[in-house]
Design a protein around this motif. Sequence first.
Motif: not given
Length: 557
Positions: A351-353, A405-411, A514-518, A520-532
Amino acid sequence: MRGGNALLPRLLENLLPLGLFFLPWCAQGQGVSQGAALRISPERIRQHATVLGSDTFAGRGVGTRGGGLTEAYLAGQLAAAGVAGGAGSGGFLQPVPMHGSLPLPESELVLISPCHSGPIALGKDYLLFTSGAATSLPQPVNVVFAGYGVVAPELGVDEYAGLEVAGKVVAVMAGEPRLLLGNKGNAWSPTLYAVPETKRRVALSRGAVGLLVIPSLKEPTWRDWEARQREFAFEHVVLPYTVTQSFAALLHREVAKNLFCGSKYSLAQLDELDRTGQLPSFPTQAQVRFRGVFAERDFVAHNVIGVVRGSDPLLAESYVLVTAHHDHLGEGPEIDGDRIYNGVVDNALGVAAVLEVMRAIAAAEAKPRRSVLGVFFTGEEKGLLGSTYFVDHPPVPLERLVAAVNVDGLAHFDKFRDIVVVGGEWSTLGETARKVAAALGLEVSPVPPVFARPDLYALSDQVALARAGIPTVLVNEGFKVVHRRPEEAFAHAVTWGQTRYHSPFDDLRQPISWEAAAQHAEVILALVKQLASEEKPPVWLPGSPFGRRGSPGASPR
């Protein structure tokens, strides 16, 4: 019943006395430089997870005070980040009607066989998969045994062949015929045919009025009765318009012995056959009767939806979704003095991501060409209820939802060098994810064999979206980590699943990078931006089990 946005002020009021409404620090992000705004801050991920995973939010159970606090928090954070409401009438909250039911000790299941006649005890002798008035069996009903309860015409398997089941209760063994299992090295991975709900629906389709599942000796998970007791202690929640809740129960093995008294096979003989993965089907000499007494309620939970409009006049009418489920189990059976199932990794981190992805996209001066919907689903832990309701009642026409892109947990163990794209093999989303990963200096690895069960994709909200025709992936981190050996990352994942998953120990006391979680969230952000930003939307590949709803060949712009 109030509409989505009308509930927001009342829900926000619940947060203010608690000092948990962190609008100031979220609003500050809108003043930073554009370059920084497109990065994900580990501190922001930590702050969101600390709020959502706190004991004050009590495990974010659906239809509870903690669930309401969660919905209000998410709506407030989206508003503070400059994200518009994406639900009906421009609000953030999409109401999802639900029905909850919990069996009470007065419920009575009577087993009648040549060696036993009388009631058996709820919790001690049996557990209910389903509950509510529709599960009643007022008169004794004959029981037939249907092996594993599998009907798979594509594989030539029909364990109901020649068995008269109309108006009867079907008993089945947990698991499935060995020929259905996918061999992953020395392990055998279950398919959807092994899922109890699949077995229940197959039984219903053959005219049965109920289902009994017997734990298998070859499946330790089903034999851990204490773990099953904890799992079944939570409220059973459904969407009011879904498949009728017919009688379905899990029998303790000691009780199951009495089910086969006087029958062609004893339970011990079936256990021997079960080891080969081949079971017979036959009528038993047993009957069952069930009178349930339930604590029931109707209530409304909410999906929380935000939108950032795209910059292209034409493509802005199509949407890329980034999703996560905001619910967890709430409060449940106490373990070591703790009864709050906080759900920090599952799924406060996810959810935070999504919150931070939406904040970054809203803060960027150059918006993606397509619009982006951030959707926080309710009721995932109860059977993908929020995502199912969302595709049944989409806030925009379904054909305009081009990818998700679904997110269920982060690194949370360590920063990583590879990702795993679950479901990427079924659409061109997989190739897009591969390109994005390469641009970030990451590899794409296959699902590790030990986790590569055929029903993996069906375990979270991505499958509800895919069934509605929306190409969807779940992106996880791999085991190639930066500061540890892959073997350590793998061991951590296994241990976490065994000791923290769906327990009170998935809380804020566990070690979290928290660095690993962030990252992971940046990977999600990059993929969403690319798709959009791409001209062409993703499409399903030939051989995919999913496809676009609507006219053949229809593809949204």
